[in-house]
Design a protein around this motif. Structure first.
Motif, PDB file in Angstrom:
ATOM      1  N   LEU A 205       0.652  -1.049   0.035  1.00  0.00           N
ATOM      2  CA  LEU A 205      -0.011   0.124   0.006  1.00  0.00           C
ATOM      3  C   LEU A 205       0.737   1.468  -0.026  1.00  0.00           C
ATOM      4  N   LEU A 206       0.624   1.914  -0.608  1.00  0.00           N
ATOM      5  CA  LEU A 206       1.293   3.401  -0.943  1.00  0.00           C
ATOM      6  C   LEU A 206      -0.026   4.897  -1.177  1.00  0.00           C
ATOM      7  N   PHE A 207       0.826   5.180   0.169  1.00  0.00           N
ATOM      8  CA  PHE A 207      -0.283   6.127   0.642  1.00  0.00           C
ATOM      9  C   PHE A 207      -0.124   7.851   0.210  1.00  0.00           C
ATOM     10  N   GLU A 208      -0.931   8.251  -0.820  1.00  0.00           N
ATOM     11  CA  GLU A 208      -0.404   9.416  -1.645  1.00  0.00           C
ATOM     12  C   GLU A 208      -1.520  10.966  -0.704  1.00  0.00           C
ATOM     13  N   ASN A 209      -0.864  11.872  -1.489  1.00  0.00           N
ATOM     14  CA  ASN A 209      -1.205  13.351  -0.954  1.00  0.00           C
ATOM     15  C   ASN A 209      -1.490  13.052   0.865  1.00  0.00           C
ATOM     16  N   ILE A 210       0.087  12.861   1.187  1.00  0.00           N
ATOM     17  CA  ILE A 210      -0.288  12.895   2.825  1.00  0.00           C
ATOM     18  C   ILE A 210       0.216  14.626   2.989  1.00  0.00           C
ATOM     19  N   GLN A 217      -0.272   9.646  10.134  1.00  0.00           N
ATOM     20  CA  GLN A 217      -0.318   8.374  11.191  1.00  0.00           C
ATOM     21  C   GLN A 217      -1.741   7.906  10.670  1.00  0.00           C
ATOM     22  N   PHE A 218      -2.247   8.165   9.396  1.00  0.00           N
ATOM     23  CA  PHE A 218      -3.419   7.283   9.047  1.00  0.00           C
ATOM     24  C   PHE A 218      -3.003   6.579   8.462  1.00  0.00           C
ATOM     25  N   ALA A 219      -2.009   7.004   7.496  1.00  0.00           N
ATOM     26  CA  ALA A 219      -1.165   5.635   6.713  1.00  0.00           C
ATOM     27  C   ALA A 219      -0.936   4.297   7.112  1.00  0.00           C
TER      28      ALA A 219
END
Ligand code: CA
Length: 403
Positions: A205-210, A217-219
């Motif tokens: 999983l890659l979280f973008e637009n952090i 923290q959510f990611a």
């Protein structure tokens, strides 16, 4: 955006690179390549150019190929474990049956850039062509070691379907959606599901637009291994020092871990509290019927529980429900003989309780009947019967580390 202006001014087309950081190493593990154009002294995104349906594909392809060229030329100087993410929409990918793009990549492989480091970031939204052919091409690329990421969870109703079809190496999740509090709760649950799915199919999983700390923290909390966004680093013309954020990320993780451990401790303590209270009452009422046992329980736990019942180990309900509604406690007899073995974790929990002779406090979930977020404490009464005690939202809310 004037396409002809850009096409006649290609020396001002160039790539920007946005670093992607990994949780396990807390340093840069990849760059996403983004198209930029310099006009009248300012640098603008080429995103609108590539998304403009009025601009012919061959123009886009020419500009894209130039960007890929410039980006990969530069990437030759990177350490060899750094991935390069290239954005591909379906039209761009299918151009010339995908062959010119592949030849371009192969030319860079000869110069020393392993194709295993290339990640194609796919968006197939609104694609009018043959999706089978598109998928076929992706599988063909993969035989060269090229990786596939699929982007974006927002507004794409086929997202889960596409994940199943493509089995991507990386799932990219756009955290922009997390900003809207209206969709926040649902988004949490969807993401949790997605993290389970990713684990099952072996995708990262890659979280973008952090853009803010709580999104990082959510990611982190939702199984994100890779992170990208302005909160970490904006796209820039040059690569950055790999360990630039190492110290900051480690500090952040310490905070996240401490917070999460406090919550888990609270859940543990609550489970212990229920274990001790319920056990005491069950022992005292050993020879009593369910009705007397329930009365004893609600006498002690009146505001802490709102539903109690007993099932056998196959999930058949042996007692009525005793239920606290607006008008106080009542008996719901029509639940006798209903079966709950189909519910997630039911049998796992029964086996666990049987072997450990100890109660279990469930995770948070939405009660089907009341629509409230609750937890359930289940407890082995004897060799055959299992007690289920539902804890209302109000109690969890008052002990907010339980939420
Ligand atoms: Ca992208």
């Amino acid at each position: 955006m004037d396409a002809l202006e850009i096409l006649s001014d290609l020396e001002n087309v160039f790539p920007y690179f946005q670093p992607i950081f990994s949780a396990d190493e807390q340093r840069v593990i990849a760059y996403e390549v983004l198209g930029r154009y310099k006009t009248e002294g300012t640098v603008i995104s080429l995103g609108p150019f590539f998304q403009d349906d009025q601009i012919p594909d061959e123009y886009k392809f020419e500009v894209d190929l130039l960007l890929v060229n410039k980006a990969l030329e530069k990437a030759l100087g990177l350490e060899e474990d750094i991935f390069i993410f290239l954005n591909r929409n379906a039209e761009l990918l299918m151009y010339g049956h995908g062959e010119p793009f592949l030849q371009e990549l192969l030319a860079y492989e000869k110069k020393g850039l392993s194709l295993r480091r290339i990640v194609l970031e796919i968006s197939a939204r609104n694609y009018s062509g043959d999706l089978n052919q598109f998928d076929h091409l992706l599988q063909y690329y993969r035989t060269y070691g090229i990786k596939i990421a699929i982007a974006s969870i927002d507004s794409d109703s086929h997202y889960f379907e596409r994940i199943g079809q493509l089995e991507p190496d990386i799932l990219k999740i756009n955290l922009q959606a997390l900003k809207s509090t209206a969709t926040g709760v649902n988004f949490n649950d969807v993401l949790f599901t997605l993290s389970l799915l990713a684990r099952k199919i072996g995708a990262t999983l890659l979280f973008e637009n952090i853009e803010m700390s709580y999104q990082l923290q959510f990611a982190w909390k939702n199984g994100g291994r890779y992170y990208q966004g302005f909160y970490l680093h904006p796209p820039t013309a040059e690569f950055i020092q790999r360990d630039l954020l190492k110290h900051r990320l480690q500090e952040k993780f310490h905070d996240f871990i401490a917070y999460e451990k406090r919550k888990l401790e609270a859940v543990y303590t609550t489970a212990e509290y229920f274990q001790n209270s319920v056990q005491e009452i069950v022992i005292k009422n050993k020879s009593a019927g369910y009705h007397d046992l329930f009365q004893a329980l609600i006498k002690k736990m009146d505001q802490i529980v709102f539903r109690i019942y007993v099932c056998d180990e196959d999930g058949f309900q042996k007692s009525a429900n005793i239920f606290r509604g607006k008008d106080g406690w009542s008996i719901q007899s029509d639940y006798i003989q209903k079966n709950w073995s189909w519910r997630p974790y039911f049998l796992e929990n029964i086996i666990k309780m049987r072997h450990e002779q100890k109660g279990i406090l469930s995770d948070l979930y939405c009660d089907i009947e009341t629509g409230e977020t609750i937890r359930t404490f289940s407890f082995p009464i004897n060799g055959e019967d299992y007690l289920f005690i539902d804890i209302p939202y109000q109690y969890l809310f008052e002990h907010d580390q339980l939420l």
